[in-house]
Design a protein around this motif. Sequence first.
Motif, PDB file in Angstrom:
ATOM      1  N   ALA A   1      -2.027  -1.841  -3.423  1.00 25.57           N
ATOM      2  CA  ALA A   1      -2.576  -0.585  -3.950  1.00 25.57           C
ATOM      3  C   ALA A   1      -2.232  -0.428  -5.416  1.00 25.57           C
ATOM      4  O   ALA A   1      -3.057   0.034  -6.214  1.00 25.57           O
ATOM      5  CB  ALA A   1      -2.039   0.591  -3.145  1.00 25.57           C
ATOM      6  N   ALA A   2      -1.028  -0.802  -5.797  1.00 25.65           N
ATOM      7  CA  ALA A   2      -0.634  -0.710  -7.202  1.00 25.65           C
ATOM      8  C   ALA A   2      -1.455  -1.658  -8.065  1.00 25.65           C
ATOM      9  O   ALA A   2      -1.837  -1.325  -9.196  1.00 25.65           O
ATOM     10  CB  ALA A   2       0.857  -1.013  -7.350  1.00 25.65           C
ATOM     11  N   ALA A   3      -1.735  -2.851  -7.535  1.00 28.61           N
ATOM     12  CA  ALA A   3      -2.399  -3.888  -8.330  1.00 28.61           C
ATOM     13  C   ALA A   3      -3.916  -3.809  -8.281  1.00 28.61           C
ATOM     14  O   ALA A   3      -4.591  -4.535  -9.028  1.00 28.61           O
ATOM     15  CB  ALA A   3      -1.947  -5.269  -7.852  1.00 28.61           C
ATOM     16  N   GLN A   4      -4.477  -2.943  -7.454  1.00 28.44           N
ATOM     17  CA  GLN A   4      -5.931  -2.884  -7.295  1.00 28.44           C
ATOM     18  C   GLN A   4      -6.616  -2.642  -8.630  1.00 28.44           C
ATOM     19  O   GLN A   4      -6.422  -1.619  -9.286  1.00 28.44           O
ATOM     20  CB  GLN A   4      -6.304  -1.753  -6.326  1.00 28.44           C
ATOM     21  CG  GLN A   4      -7.790  -1.664  -6.005  1.00 28.44           C
ATOM     22  CD  GLN A   4      -8.259  -2.816  -5.134  1.00 28.44           C
ATOM     23  OE1 GLN A   4      -7.609  -3.164  -4.154  1.00 28.44           O
ATOM     24  NE2 GLN A   4      -9.382  -3.412  -5.492  1.00 28.44           N
ATOM     25  N   GLY A   5      -7.415  -3.605  -9.081  1.00 25.95           N
ATOM     26  CA  GLY A   5      -8.170  -3.482 -10.320  1.00 25.95           C
ATOM     27  C   GLY A   5      -7.341  -3.551 -11.583  1.00 25.95           C
ATOM     28  O   GLY A   5      -7.860  -3.295 -12.687  1.00 25.95           O
TER      29      GLY A   5
END
Length: 286
Positions: free
Chosen positions: A53-57
């Motif tokens: 979730a932190a790294a999404q996109g």
Amino acid sequence: MRVAFIGLGVMGFPMAGHLAAAGHEVRVFNRSPDKARRWAEQHAGTACDSPGAAAQGAHLVALCVGADPDVRGLVPRLLPVLAPGALIVDHTTTSAELARDMAAQAAASGCSFLDAPVSGGQAGAEAGRLTVMCGGDPEAFARAEPVIASYARAIRLMGGPGAGQLTKMVNQIAIAGVVQGLAEALHFTRRAGLDPAEVLAAISQGAAQSWQMDNRWPTMAEGRFDFGFAVDWMRKDLGLVLDEAARNGARLDLTRQVDAWYEEVQALGGGRWDTSSLLTRLEPPR
């Protein structure tokens, strides 16, 4: 830039804070959710409930975790969710072999991986004055450098993948020898009936001067070790050094001996003491 920061320990927490202060859109993850929430309360950023979730996109994801297995477990989970051409900047101190493997995995996914271990300790992280030793592709380094500059005063590309980790190993070899020398020098000072403060004032202006002397001699003289870079972490790092030396044939007699002395400090209950606690082998803490 949209940035993710994974690992909010004593180093990562302030490093991520500097990224937010520099105006980046920062999302963070930590295995202890309370620490991520506390970070988000103090900084302009978002706490996430998973690394993905932190790294999404994200255009850049910085890692500051524990050891090789942590990085090896994270990178394959992050690559599918990153923005195309994204950068992974790994500030964890790991083996050079791991850095090369992760760089190859990232390249196969159209992303880039920089091994970027740091030196400067918690104080350097909080002040935004870390030294960062990087290994990887020059183009990726050029894109990452302005972001890393949020929390570093010195950033240098040392070579291809793994070169940053090898340079960090050199750093730890040098520190191990210097700290042991300081421990013996202070022990000798007391045995000789000299005033440690006066000795420091005299020799710190000459050829013996070092960062370790300036910053650790006073606390060693006071018997204070409940801070700083832990012995457990140093033994992890020296283990990486000795493994690499076994591969490249380097003879590290002093480093091997200091590692054994740190094992003695651990046996005294000092696994979380600062590395300057080598003095406790020679005289008990006050």
